[in-house]
Design a protein around this motif. Sequence first.
Motif, PDB file in Angstrom:
ATOM      1  N   THR A   6      44.108  35.066  36.873  1.00  0.00           N
ATOM      2  CA  THR A   6      43.405  33.944  37.506  1.00  0.00           C
ATOM      3  C   THR A   6      43.706  33.877  38.996  1.00  0.00           C
ATOM      4  O   THR A   6      42.925  33.341  39.763  1.00  0.00           O
ATOM      5  CB  THR A   6      43.831  32.627  36.847  1.00  0.00           C
ATOM      6  N   THR A   7      44.847  34.448  39.387  1.00  0.00           N
ATOM      7  CA  THR A   7      45.241  34.381  40.794  1.00  0.00           C
ATOM      8  C   THR A   7      44.301  35.167  41.691  1.00  0.00           C
ATOM      9  O   THR A   7      44.292  34.967  42.904  1.00  0.00           O
ATOM     10  CB  THR A   7      46.665  34.928  40.970  1.00  0.00           C
ATOM     11  N   GLY A  59      39.706  36.197  38.747  1.00  0.00           N
ATOM     12  CA  GLY A  59      39.237  36.593  37.433  1.00  0.00           C
ATOM     13  C   GLY A  59      38.265  37.749  37.402  1.00  0.00           C
ATOM     14  O   GLY A  59      37.805  38.149  36.343  1.00  0.00           O
TER      15      GLY A  59
END
Lengths: 268, 129
Positions: free
Chosen positions: A76-77, A80
């Motif tokens: 998610t960092t 995605g």
Amino acid sequence: MAVLLGAVLGATLLLPAATAQADQDKSNVRATTTSTAPLASGESAWVAVSWTADQTVHDWSTTVTAPAGVAVAYPTTRGGGDTSLYGSATLVGATTDFTAFRLAVPHAQRTSFPVTVTSTYSRCGDNGQCKDQGIGNDGRTGSVTVTVTVPVGPAAGPPFTQDTTRVSITAGSDGFQQLSFTGGQADLADFRVQVGALPAGLEVAYPGGRTASSPAGGSGLPGRRTDQVGLRLVATGLAPGTYTLPLSISWTAAHPTTTNGTVTLVVN
Amino acid sequence: MSSTEPSSPTRRRGRAGAASALVALALALTTGGCAATADEPSTAGSAVPGAVPADDLTRRLAAVEAARQCAVTTTTFPDETALTTDLDDRLAADGLSHAQWKEWHDALVHSPDLVAQLVEVSAPGCAGA
């Protein structure tokens, strides 16, 4: 002097060839693993592929293509859409680093499968660094695509563990109690808990007025993660003592399954 | 030293300086003007500005990293944070912190000595590989 100038001019005339040579990707980026860690049918987990290179490359990005039915997810960092190396987007020459991504294997997948892993990178950092290395616009980026095997086997161990086996309440109370469950290796869909025959003076209700309780985080119980199901115990007519409450626990893995459990209720 | 210094006292030295400048220019053009060409291994050289020297602490960090790199491809992680938890557990077991690892990891790219040390520590390879 004339000889020297001739040599200089000669070297200068060789410049296009030298630049072309510099544009060749000699980073030798390559994967050092041919298979990931094994996964179980129905398991979703993060796995890693390791990489090395002879020369430092930057702006690393990896994407993964998996067979139909196998879901791929990225950190998610990074939004995605892709994954990169752990800790940075630079693979330092002569070292090893890995890219991690999440695979969700369906219960119906019983055999190993390949994933196609494509990594792109910049051979130089910013414009100045590229210019310093004599790398033109055409040679600034590189890519490598490898096929990696994902071994698949049957899930090991129990499908879940019931962490909460004892609940204490006060006589005459009316409130929710949480029962904790931890998933086994594989994900369980439609995980539900229902209390069976009740002792006289006890009533049970479920969140949302439903007929059973599901995990707080969703309808399923993900593998190796812990979640709670809520039970409202209305003990207004229950005498102090210790009772064994039967539980009916159902879920869907390869197929729908129901098993029985118990929880000890202590009324003070 | 610059070969085109205006204080060159003699004409001979001036000619020699001019010739040297031409050679330097030609070399700069052919190598892209960089001391390290794209063909050189990134571990070459040690006089890199800002480079971090290798010492016992960086050796311990390198050892943790080498062991982790060996294990990571044979391990599955239930969630994203488990990757960092695994690293932090390994670091803590040797009295090291994530911040120390991050500083070391970030320094690798401009520290040939750290890279050489990591390569040396990793040289035995992975047990069972």
